[in-house]
Motif scaffolding. Structure first.
Motif, mmCIF file in Angstrom:
data_model
loop_
_atom_site.group_PDB
_atom_site.id
_atom_site.type_symbol
_atom_site.label_atom_id
_atom_site.label_comp_id
_atom_site.label_asym_id
_atom_site.label_seq_id
_atom_site.Cartn_x
_atom_site.Cartn_y
_atom_site.Cartn_z
ATOM 1 N N UNK A 1 0.843 -1.205 0.000
ATOM 2 C CA UNK A 1 0.000 0.000 0.000
ATOM 3 C C UNK A 1 0.875 1.251 0.000
ATOM 4 N N UNK A 2 1.908 1.247 0.819
ATOM 5 C CA UNK A 2 2.810 2.406 0.876
ATOM 6 C C UNK A 2 3.483 2.638 -0.467
ATOM 7 N N UNK A 3 3.890 1.567 -1.140
ATOM 8 C CA UNK A 3 4.634 1.698 -2.394
ATOM 9 C C UNK A 3 3.735 1.967 -3.594
ATOM 10 N N UNK A 4 2.534 1.370 -3.601
ATOM 11 C CA UNK A 4 1.705 1.375 -4.812
ATOM 12 C C UNK A 4 0.489 2.294 -4.742
ATOM 13 N N UNK A 5 0.110 2.711 -3.527
ATOM 14 C CA UNK A 5 -1.023 3.620 -3.329
ATOM 15 C C UNK A 5 -2.288 3.132 -4.051
ATOM 16 N N UNK A 6 -2.776 1.948 -3.693
ATOM 17 C CA UNK A 6 -3.998 1.441 -4.324
ATOM 18 C C UNK A 6 -5.232 2.132 -3.755
ATOM 19 N N UNK A 7 -6.368 1.857 -4.365
ATOM 20 C CA UNK A 7 -7.636 2.369 -3.847
ATOM 21 C C UNK A 7 -8.248 1.409 -2.826
ATOM 22 N N UNK A 8 -8.054 0.101 -3.060
ATOM 23 C CA UNK A 8 -8.702 -0.925 -2.250
ATOM 24 C C UNK A 8 -7.714 -2.051 -1.968
ATOM 25 N N UNK A 9 -7.780 -2.591 -0.744
ATOM 26 C CA UNK A 9 -7.057 -3.820 -0.401
ATOM 27 C C UNK A 9 -8.083 -4.900 -0.095
ATOM 28 N N UNK A 10 -7.976 -6.036 -0.774
ATOM 29 C CA UNK A 10 -8.792 -7.211 -0.458
ATOM 30 C C UNK A 10 -7.902 -8.152 0.334
ATOM 31 N N UNK A 11 -8.328 -8.509 1.555
ATOM 32 C CA UNK A 11 -7.396 -9.143 2.475
ATOM 33 C C UNK A 11 -8.052 -10.258 3.279
ATOM 34 N N UNK A 12 -7.293 -11.343 3.426
ATOM 35 C CA UNK A 12 -7.697 -12.447 4.291
ATOM 36 C C UNK A 12 -7.418 -12.066 5.749
ATOM 37 N N UNK A 13 -8.060 -12.751 6.687
ATOM 38 C CA UNK A 13 -7.782 -12.515 8.105
ATOM 39 C C UNK A 13 -6.619 -13.382 8.577
ATOM 40 N N UNK A 14 -6.682 -14.685 8.303
ATOM 41 C CA UNK A 14 -5.688 -15.630 8.828
ATOM 42 C C UNK A 14 -4.461 -15.672 7.924
ATOM 43 N N UNK A 15 -3.463 -14.851 8.277
ATOM 44 C CA UNK A 15 -2.211 -14.807 7.525
ATOM 45 C C UNK A 15 -1.045 -14.779 8.504
ATOM 46 N N UNK A 16 0.132 -15.263 8.091
ATOM 47 C CA UNK A 16 1.303 -15.232 8.981
ATOM 48 C C UNK A 16 1.886 -13.822 9.101
ATOM 49 N N UNK A 17 2.863 -13.697 10.006
ATOM 50 C CA UNK A 17 3.611 -12.456 10.272
ATOM 51 C C UNK A 17 2.700 -11.388 10.886
ATOM 52 N N UNK A 18 1.722 -10.909 10.127
ATOM 53 C CA UNK A 18 0.702 -9.992 10.649
ATOM 54 C C UNK A 18 -0.641 -10.418 10.065
ATOM 55 N N UNK A 19 -1.622 -10.685 10.938
ATOM 56 C CA UNK A 19 -2.914 -11.132 10.425
ATOM 57 C C UNK A 19 -3.692 -9.971 9.806
ATOM 58 N N UNK A 20 -4.735 -10.320 9.075
ATOM 59 C CA UNK A 20 -5.496 -9.308 8.356
ATOM 60 C C UNK A 20 -6.220 -8.333 9.247
ATOM 61 N N UNK A 21 -6.607 -8.772 10.459
ATOM 62 C CA UNK A 21 -7.307 -7.887 11.373
ATOM 63 C C UNK A 21 -6.394 -6.743 11.822
#
Length: 214
Positions: free
Chosen positions: A42-62
């Protein structure tokens, strides 16, 4: 609309891309395997929308959704998840997530969600709305009836009062509720008059005395 996809399963991302790119007006500009990568994208690409899962490694979607709203409030988040528990859905609401779609409904719902968010509207799929309604109904049957406030506020005034109590400025409230700054000013003035308050501190204290906010 420029979109970043964040899911730790490549097959899910590929399926989403194939589905979304069938519709004109959408561009997948980045992909991420976890919440931290999503923030970097998001910081690099400046999108309009992020579609994101909740259960992810490193940092979860929540947590990523909470951080996104804090650091990039102009970027809208849609959660695409297998979790259908009320606790997940309501927490996403608290983090200003604009859409919540269950993975098994994605084929018929994700484009509707994108269209709604593109127009500044929230989109919670039929099943997630049903879950929240059932949770609300259950809590109402279990909780003792509270005394009604002696001062009646409109639904919009209640929303604005809640945001005032959270310390938000008029500009922040306007951005959160997708209304004009002038509209917020008008509602705030009406609240001050109804609650006989001269400033924000008095307004919040009076609202608490009346049981309008906790």
């Amino acid at each position: 609309m420029r979109i970043v996809l964040a899911d730790d399963h490549e097959i899910i991302r590929d399926g989403l891309k194939a589905l979304i790119l069938k519709h004109p007006g959408y561009e997948i500009v980045g992909e991420a395997n976890n919440g931290q990568e999503a923030l970097e994208q998001v910081k690099a690409l400046q999108p309009d929308i992020v579609i994101m899962d909740i259960s992810m490694p490193v940092m979860n979607g929540m947590e990523a959704a909470r951080q996104l709203h804090s650091d990039f409030p102009e970027v809208k988040t849609i959660i695409l998840s297998m979790h259908r528990e009320a606790s997940y859905i309501t927490q996403c609401m608290d983090y200003h997530v604009m859409g919540y779609v269950l993975k098994d409904e994605a084929g018929k719902e994700i484009i509707h969600a994108l269209q709604a968010v593109q127009q500044g509207r929230k989109f919670y799929s039929d099943l997630t709305t049903k879950v929240i309604f059932e949770k609300f109904a259950e809590e109402r049957t279990q909780a003792p009836a509270a005394a009604a406030p002696s001062i009646t506020l409109t639904q919009r005034e209640m929303e604005i009062m809640k945001h005032i109590a959270e310390g938000k400025t008029n500009h922040q409230i306007a951005d959160t509720l997708f209304i004009s700054f002038r509209t917020v000013e008008t509602h705030r003035a009406n609240l001050m008059k109804k609650l006989n308050a001269k400033n924000s501190i008095e307004l919040i204290n009076q609202a608490r005395k009346e049981g309008i906010i906790k």
